[in-house]
Design a protein around this motif. Sequence first.
Motif, PDB file in Angstrom:
ATOM      1  N   GLU A 160       0.932  -1.106   0.054  1.00 37.90           N
ATOM      2  CA  GLU A 160       0.097  -0.085   0.090  1.00 37.90           C
ATOM      3  C   GLU A 160       0.823   1.169  -0.022  1.00 37.90           C
ATOM      4  OE1 GLU A 160      -1.995   2.306   3.321  1.00 37.90           O
ATOM      5  OE2 GLU A 160      -2.911   0.309   3.303  1.00 37.90           O
ATOM      6  N   ARG A 161       1.795   1.158   0.712  1.00 42.21           N
ATOM      7  CA  ARG A 161       2.785   2.408   0.876  1.00 42.21           C
ATOM      8  C   ARG A 161       3.488   2.733  -0.372  1.00 42.21           C
ATOM      9  NH1 ARG A 161       5.383   5.191   5.392  1.00 42.21           N
ATOM     10  NH2 ARG A 161       7.291   6.029   4.580  1.00 42.21           N
ATOM     11  N   GLU A 162       3.958   1.486  -1.166  1.00 41.69           N
ATOM     12  CA  GLU A 162       4.741   1.717  -2.240  1.00 41.69           C
ATOM     13  C   GLU A 162       3.759   2.195  -3.391  1.00 41.69           C
ATOM     14  OE1 GLU A 162       6.012  -2.369  -3.009  1.00 41.69           O
ATOM     15  OE2 GLU A 162       7.461  -2.274  -1.612  1.00 41.69           O
ATOM     16  N   ARG A 163       2.513   1.919  -3.266  1.00 41.84           N
ATOM     17  CA  ARG A 163       1.757   2.494  -4.443  1.00 41.84           C
ATOM     18  C   ARG A 163       1.379   3.881  -4.100  1.00 41.84           C
ATOM     19  NH1 ARG A 163      -1.234  -2.491  -3.588  1.00 41.84           N
ATOM     20  NH2 ARG A 163      -2.381  -1.318  -1.823  1.00 41.84           N
ATOM     21  N   LYS A 164       1.395   4.132  -3.059  1.00 42.27           N
ATOM     22  CA  LYS A 164       0.975   5.816  -2.538  1.00 42.27           C
ATOM     23  C   LYS A 164       2.603   6.695  -2.933  1.00 42.27           C
ATOM     24  CE  LYS A 164      -2.391   5.655   1.000  1.00 42.27           C
ATOM     25  NZ  LYS A 164      -3.214   6.742   0.483  1.00 42.27           N
ATOM     26  N   VAL A 165       3.512   5.941  -2.640  1.00 43.27           N
ATOM     27  CA  VAL A 165       4.693   6.562  -2.951  1.00 43.27           C
ATOM     28  C   VAL A 165       4.918   6.830  -4.594  1.00 43.27           C
ATOM     29  CG1 VAL A 165       7.368   6.439  -2.857  1.00 43.27           C
ATOM     30  CG2 VAL A 165       6.110   6.095  -0.912  1.00 43.27           C
ATOM     31  N   ALA A 166       4.543   6.033  -4.983  1.00 40.03           N
ATOM     32  CA  ALA A 166       4.660   5.785  -6.709  1.00 40.03           C
ATOM     33  C   ALA A 166       3.627   6.913  -7.301  1.00 40.03           C
ATOM     34  CB  ALA A 166       4.252   4.520  -7.208  1.00 40.03           C
ATOM     35  N   ALA A 202       2.464   9.282  -5.578  1.00 40.02           N
ATOM     36  CA  ALA A 202       3.225  10.815  -5.271  1.00 40.02           C
ATOM     37  C   ALA A 202       4.240  11.057  -6.054  1.00 40.02           C
ATOM     38  CB  ALA A 202       3.664  10.787  -3.720  1.00 40.02           C
ATOM     39  N   ARG A 203       5.104  10.136  -6.603  1.00 39.38           N
ATOM     40  CA  ARG A 203       6.125  10.331  -7.317  1.00 39.38           C
ATOM     41  C   ARG A 203       5.691  10.785  -8.801  1.00 39.38           C
ATOM     42  NH1 ARG A 203      10.235   5.636  -5.836  1.00 39.38           N
ATOM     43  NH2 ARG A 203      11.278   6.417  -4.002  1.00 39.38           N
ATOM     44  N   ALA A 204       4.657  10.156  -9.383  1.00 36.18           N
ATOM     45  CA  ALA A 204       4.217  10.389 -10.480  1.00 36.18           C
ATOM     46  C   ALA A 204       3.615  11.726 -10.836  1.00 36.18           C
ATOM     47  CB  ALA A 204       3.150   9.241 -10.892  1.00 36.18           C
ATOM     48  N   GLN A 205       2.835  12.125  -9.701  1.00 28.44           N
ATOM     49  CA  GLN A 205       2.305  13.419  -9.563  1.00 28.44           C
ATOM     50  C   GLN A 205       3.193  14.575  -9.552  1.00 28.44           C
ATOM     51  OE1 GLN A 205      -0.185  14.231  -5.998  1.00 28.44           O
ATOM     52  NE2 GLN A 205      -1.112  15.944  -7.005  1.00 28.44           N
ATOM     53  N   ARG A 206       4.375  14.434  -8.510  1.00 28.74           N
ATOM     54  CA  ARG A 206       5.348  15.315  -8.652  1.00 28.74           C
ATOM     55  C   ARG A 206       6.152  15.584 -10.021  1.00 28.74           C
ATOM     56  NH1 ARG A 206       9.144  13.418  -4.791  1.00 28.74           N
ATOM     57  NH2 ARG A 206      10.083  12.273  -6.504  1.00 28.74           N
ATOM     58  N   ASP A 207       6.222  14.287 -10.553  1.00 27.87           N
ATOM     59  CA  ASP A 207       6.883  14.531 -12.011  1.00 27.87           C
ATOM     60  C   ASP A 207       6.012  15.254 -13.010  1.00 27.87           C
ATOM     61  OD1 ASP A 207       9.168  13.333 -10.835  1.00 27.87           O
ATOM     62  OD2 ASP A 207       8.617  11.247 -11.607  1.00 27.87           O
ATOM     63  N   ALA A 208       4.957  15.126 -12.945  1.00 24.58           N
ATOM     64  CA  ALA A 208       3.821  15.644 -13.830  1.00 24.58           C
ATOM     65  C   ALA A 208       3.529  17.170 -13.921  1.00 24.58           C
ATOM     66  CB  ALA A 208       2.437  14.929 -13.883  1.00 24.58           C
ATOM     67  N   SER A 209       4.100  17.390 -12.582  1.00 31.98           N
ATOM     68  CA  SER A 209       3.751  18.941 -12.291  1.00 31.98           C
ATOM     69  C   SER A 209       5.031  19.633 -12.774  1.00 31.98           C
ATOM     70  CB  SER A 209       3.967  19.119 -10.737  1.00 31.98           C
ATOM     71  OG  SER A 209       2.883  18.596 -10.263  1.00 31.98           O
TER      72      SER A 209
END
Length: 59
Positions: free
Chosen positions: A44-50, A52-59
């Motif tokens: 679950e934590r790995e999914r949330k981190v992934a 969050a990273r995807a959202q950060r990289d998209a910004s």
Amino acid sequence: MARQPSEGLSLLYRIGWRFRYVTTSVFGPAQLGTDDPQLRLRRERERKVAAARAQRDAS
């Protein structure tokens, strides 16, 4: 001492996750292969981190 990155997860989530992880290791059921509660929490934590990273990289 180096700080660990929050990986985009809130402080409250990280504290709650750590509490649930420790609690399952002390009071939880036995490790049941693919139904292991600690493994479920880590995934679950790995999914949330992934996410969050995807959202950060998209910004």
